[in-house]
Design a protein around this motif. Structure first.
Motif, PDB file in Angstrom:
ATOM      1  N   ARG A 173      -0.712 -13.577   6.072  1.00 10.56           N
ATOM      2  CA  ARG A 173      -0.238 -12.240   6.442  1.00 10.56           C
ATOM      3  C   ARG A 173       0.348 -12.265   7.855  1.00 10.56           C
ATOM      4  NH1 ARG A 173      -1.860  -6.868   4.515  1.00 10.56           N
ATOM      5  NH2 ARG A 173      -0.061  -5.682   5.196  1.00 10.56           N
ATOM      6  N   LEU A 174      -0.282 -13.025   8.765  1.00  9.03           N
ATOM      7  CA  LEU A 174       0.231 -13.149  10.125  1.00  9.03           C
ATOM      8  C   LEU A 174       1.620 -13.792  10.133  1.00  9.03           C
ATOM      9  CD1 LEU A 174      -0.231 -12.893  13.196  1.00  9.03           C
ATOM     10  CD2 LEU A 174      -1.303 -15.143  13.102  1.00  9.03           C
ATOM     11  N   LEU A 175       1.857 -14.735   9.230  1.00 13.81           N
ATOM     12  CA  LEU A 175       3.176 -15.374   9.158  1.00 13.81           C
ATOM     13  C   LEU A 175       4.269 -14.406   8.702  1.00 13.81           C
ATOM     14  CD1 LEU A 175       2.193 -18.822   7.648  1.00 13.81           C
ATOM     15  CD2 LEU A 175       3.107 -18.395   9.935  1.00 13.81           C
ATOM     16  N   HIS A 176       3.872 -13.277   8.136  1.00 14.85           N
ATOM     17  CA  HIS A 176       4.848 -12.286   7.689  1.00 14.85           C
ATOM     18  C   HIS A 176       5.079 -11.177   8.715  1.00 14.85           C
ATOM     19  CE1 HIS A 176       6.005 -13.427   3.554  1.00 14.85           C
ATOM     20  NE2 HIS A 176       4.938 -14.198   3.684  1.00 14.85           N
ATOM     21  N   VAL A 177       4.444 -11.273   9.882  1.00 19.40           N
ATOM     22  CA  VAL A 177       4.785 -10.374  10.978  1.00 19.40           C
ATOM     23  C   VAL A 177       6.217 -10.727  11.378  1.00 19.40           C
ATOM     24  CG1 VAL A 177       4.274  -9.820  13.396  1.00 19.40           C
ATOM     25  CG2 VAL A 177       2.414 -10.118  11.750  1.00 19.40           C
ATOM     26  N   ARG A 178       7.019  -9.712  11.654  1.00 25.26           N
ATOM     27  CA  ARG A 178       8.474  -9.873  11.812  1.00 25.26           C
ATOM     28  C   ARG A 178       8.890 -11.097  12.640  1.00 25.26           C
ATOM     29  NH1 ARG A 178      12.719  -6.442  10.829  1.00 25.26           N
ATOM     30  NH2 ARG A 178      11.221  -4.808  10.397  1.00 25.26           N
ATOM     31  N   ILE A 179       8.378 -11.263  13.836  1.00 25.51           N
ATOM     32  CA  ILE A 179       8.836 -12.362  14.698  1.00 25.51           C
ATOM     33  C   ILE A 179       8.403 -13.723  14.148  1.00 25.51           C
ATOM     34  CG2 ILE A 179       6.884 -12.332  16.300  1.00 25.51           C
ATOM     35  CD1 ILE A 179       9.138 -12.686  18.516  1.00 25.51           C
ATOM     36  N   MET A 180       7.188 -13.793  13.593  1.00 26.20           N
ATOM     37  CA  MET A 180       6.717 -15.054  13.005  1.00 26.20           C
ATOM     38  C   MET A 180       7.540 -15.390  11.772  1.00 26.20           C
ATOM     39  SD  MET A 180       4.210 -16.521  14.643  1.00 26.20           S
ATOM     40  CE  MET A 180       3.193 -17.423  13.507  1.00 26.20           C
ATOM     41  N   HIS A 214      -9.623 -16.654   4.667  1.00 25.08           N
ATOM     42  CA  HIS A 214      -8.847 -17.247   5.740  1.00 25.08           C
ATOM     43  C   HIS A 214      -7.353 -17.279   5.397  1.00 25.08           C
ATOM     44  CE1 HIS A 214      -6.880 -20.914   7.261  1.00 25.08           C
ATOM     45  NE2 HIS A 214      -7.276 -20.434   8.398  1.00 25.08           N
ATOM     46  N   PHE A 215      -7.017 -17.756   4.202  1.00 27.73           N
ATOM     47  CA  PHE A 215      -5.602 -17.915   3.858  1.00 27.73           C
ATOM     48  C   PHE A 215      -4.878 -16.573   3.834  1.00 27.73           C
ATOM     49  CE2 PHE A 215      -2.077 -18.209   0.810  1.00 27.73           C
ATOM     50  CZ  PHE A 215      -1.302 -19.124   1.495  1.00 27.73           C
ATOM     51  N   TYR A 216      -5.516 -15.539   3.301  1.00 29.37           N
ATOM     52  CA  TYR A 216      -4.872 -14.231   3.234  1.00 29.37           C
ATOM     53  C   TYR A 216      -4.436 -13.786   4.633  1.00 29.37           C
ATOM     54  CZ  TYR A 216      -4.113  -9.248   2.684  1.00 29.37           C
ATOM     55  OH  TYR A 216      -3.555  -8.001   2.702  1.00 29.37           O
ATOM     56  N   PHE A 217      -5.352 -13.848   5.588  1.00 31.86           N
ATOM     57  CA  PHE A 217      -5.062 -13.351   6.935  1.00 31.86           C
ATOM     58  C   PHE A 217      -4.067 -14.238   7.681  1.00 31.86           C
ATOM     59  CE2 PHE A 217      -9.254 -11.678   5.849  1.00 31.86           C
ATOM     60  CZ  PHE A 217      -8.966 -10.325   5.916  1.00 31.86           C
ATOM     61  N   SER A 218      -4.189 -15.536   7.533  1.00 34.04           N
ATOM     62  CA  SER A 218      -3.235 -16.418   8.217  1.00 34.04           C
ATOM     63  C   SER A 218      -1.842 -16.284   7.619  1.00 34.04           C
ATOM     64  CB  SER A 218      -3.713 -17.870   8.191  1.00 34.04           C
ATOM     65  OG  SER A 218      -3.845 -18.334   6.878  1.00 34.04           O
ATOM     66  N   PHE A 230      -7.808  -5.438  -2.426  1.00 32.04           N
ATOM     67  CA  PHE A 230      -8.593  -4.677  -1.451  1.00 32.04           C
ATOM     68  C   PHE A 230      -7.700  -4.052  -0.381  1.00 32.04           C
ATOM     69  CE2 PHE A 230     -11.207  -4.364   2.396  1.00 32.04           C
ATOM     70  CZ  PHE A 230     -12.240  -3.566   1.915  1.00 32.04           C
ATOM     71  N   PHE A 231      -6.701  -4.796   0.106  1.00 28.74           N
ATOM     72  CA  PHE A 231      -5.837  -4.311   1.177  1.00 28.74           C
ATOM     73  C   PHE A 231      -4.557  -3.644   0.672  1.00 28.74           C
ATOM     74  CE2 PHE A 231      -8.367  -7.483   3.530  1.00 28.74           C
ATOM     75  CZ  PHE A 231      -8.822  -6.661   4.547  1.00 28.74           C
ATOM     76  N   GLY A 232      -4.408  -3.506  -0.636  1.00 27.98           N
ATOM     77  CA  GLY A 232      -3.250  -2.802  -1.191  1.00 27.98           C
ATOM     78  C   GLY A 232      -1.965  -3.590  -1.171  1.00 27.98           C
ATOM     79  N   THR A 233      -2.041  -4.902  -1.151  1.00 24.30           N
ATOM     80  CA  THR A 233      -0.837  -5.735  -1.138  1.00 24.30           C
ATOM     81  C   THR A 233      -0.670  -6.514  -2.436  1.00 24.30           C
ATOM     82  OG1 THR A 233      -2.057  -7.480   0.012  1.00 24.30           O
ATOM     83  CG2 THR A 233      -0.766  -5.974   1.376  1.00 24.30           C
ATOM     84  N   PHE A 234      -1.353  -6.104  -3.473  1.00 24.55           N
ATOM     85  CA  PHE A 234      -1.274  -6.805  -4.756  1.00 24.55           C
ATOM     86  C   PHE A 234       0.003  -6.402  -5.485  1.00 24.55           C
ATOM     87  CE2 PHE A 234      -2.234  -6.866  -9.359  1.00 24.55           C
ATOM     88  CZ  PHE A 234      -2.435  -8.229  -9.509  1.00 24.55           C
ATOM     89  N   GLY A 257      -2.535 -13.646  -0.467  1.00 23.37           N
ATOM     90  CA  GLY A 257      -3.706 -14.509  -0.611  1.00 23.37           C
ATOM     91  C   GLY A 257      -3.673 -15.338  -1.875  1.00 23.37           C
ATOM     92  N   ALA A 258      -4.849 -15.574  -2.404  1.00 24.31           N
ATOM     93  CA  ALA A 258      -5.002 -16.337  -3.647  1.00 24.31           C
ATOM     94  C   ALA A 258      -5.451 -15.387  -4.747  1.00 24.31           C
ATOM     95  CB  ALA A 258      -6.034 -17.440  -3.454  1.00 24.31           C
ATOM     96  N   ALA A 259      -5.014 -15.626  -5.953  1.00 22.63           N
ATOM     97  CA  ALA A 259      -5.353 -14.741  -7.071  1.00 22.63           C
ATOM     98  C   ALA A 259      -6.856 -14.716  -7.335  1.00 22.63           C
ATOM     99  CB  ALA A 259      -4.603 -15.174  -8.323  1.00 22.63           C
ATOM    100  N   SER A 260      -7.546 -15.811  -7.033  1.00 24.14           N
ATOM    101  CA  SER A 260      -8.976 -15.882  -7.314  1.00 24.14           C
ATOM    102  C   SER A 260      -9.824 -15.107  -6.301  1.00 24.14           C
ATOM    103  CB  SER A 260      -9.426 -17.345  -7.354  1.00 24.14           C
ATOM    104  OG  SER A 260      -9.127 -17.967  -6.118  1.00 24.14           O
TER     105      SER A 260
END
Length: 118
Positions: free
Chosen positions: A7-14, A1-5, A110-114, A101-104
């Motif tokens: 990530r949404l906050l990093h969409v340009r307008i948000m 949940h945290f990863y996706f929420s 998985f999504f290539g953002t590490f 996301g979280a390190a744990s």
């Protein structure tokens, strides 16, 4: 949940109108975790909605609320442990485009953002 929420906050307008306030703090400390735009606080606290909607036991709501208040402080504290890997999130504040996301939970790998280091 945290990863996706997150990530949404990093969409340009948000990011520009809401999440940028949180990222003004490049050198993180406990209060950085709760330094958010009011809209982001509403978004963040929306995790409490299922507890209310499904009429869960009040202790469930209390536990969830306590976790929501304490978790940002620990993940921005500068203290490295095995649960809240602070260096992982420190790199996120320094580089912005990695470690959402979280390190744990290996979703960033998985999504290539590490991002391993600065």
């Amino acid at each position: 949940h945290f990863y996706f929420s997150h990530r949404l906050l990093h969409v340009r307008i948000m990011y520009k109108y809401v999440h940028a306030l949180h990222h003004f703090n490049l050198d993180t400390e406990p209060f950085t975790g709760i330094c958010m735009h009011p809209v982001e606080h509403l978004y963040y606290c929306s995790c409490l909605a299922p507890s209310l909607y499904f009429r869960m036991h009040p202790l469930h709501l209390l536990f969830n609320a306590a976790h929501l208040m304490l978790s940002p402080a620990t993940s921005h504290s500068g203290w490295e442990d095995h649960v809240h890997s602070d260096q992982f999130h420190y790199v996120h504040h320094a580089r912005f485009e990695c470690n959402y996301g979280a390190a744990s939970v290996p979703l960033d790998k998985f999504f290539g953002t590490f991002g391993e280091s600065l």
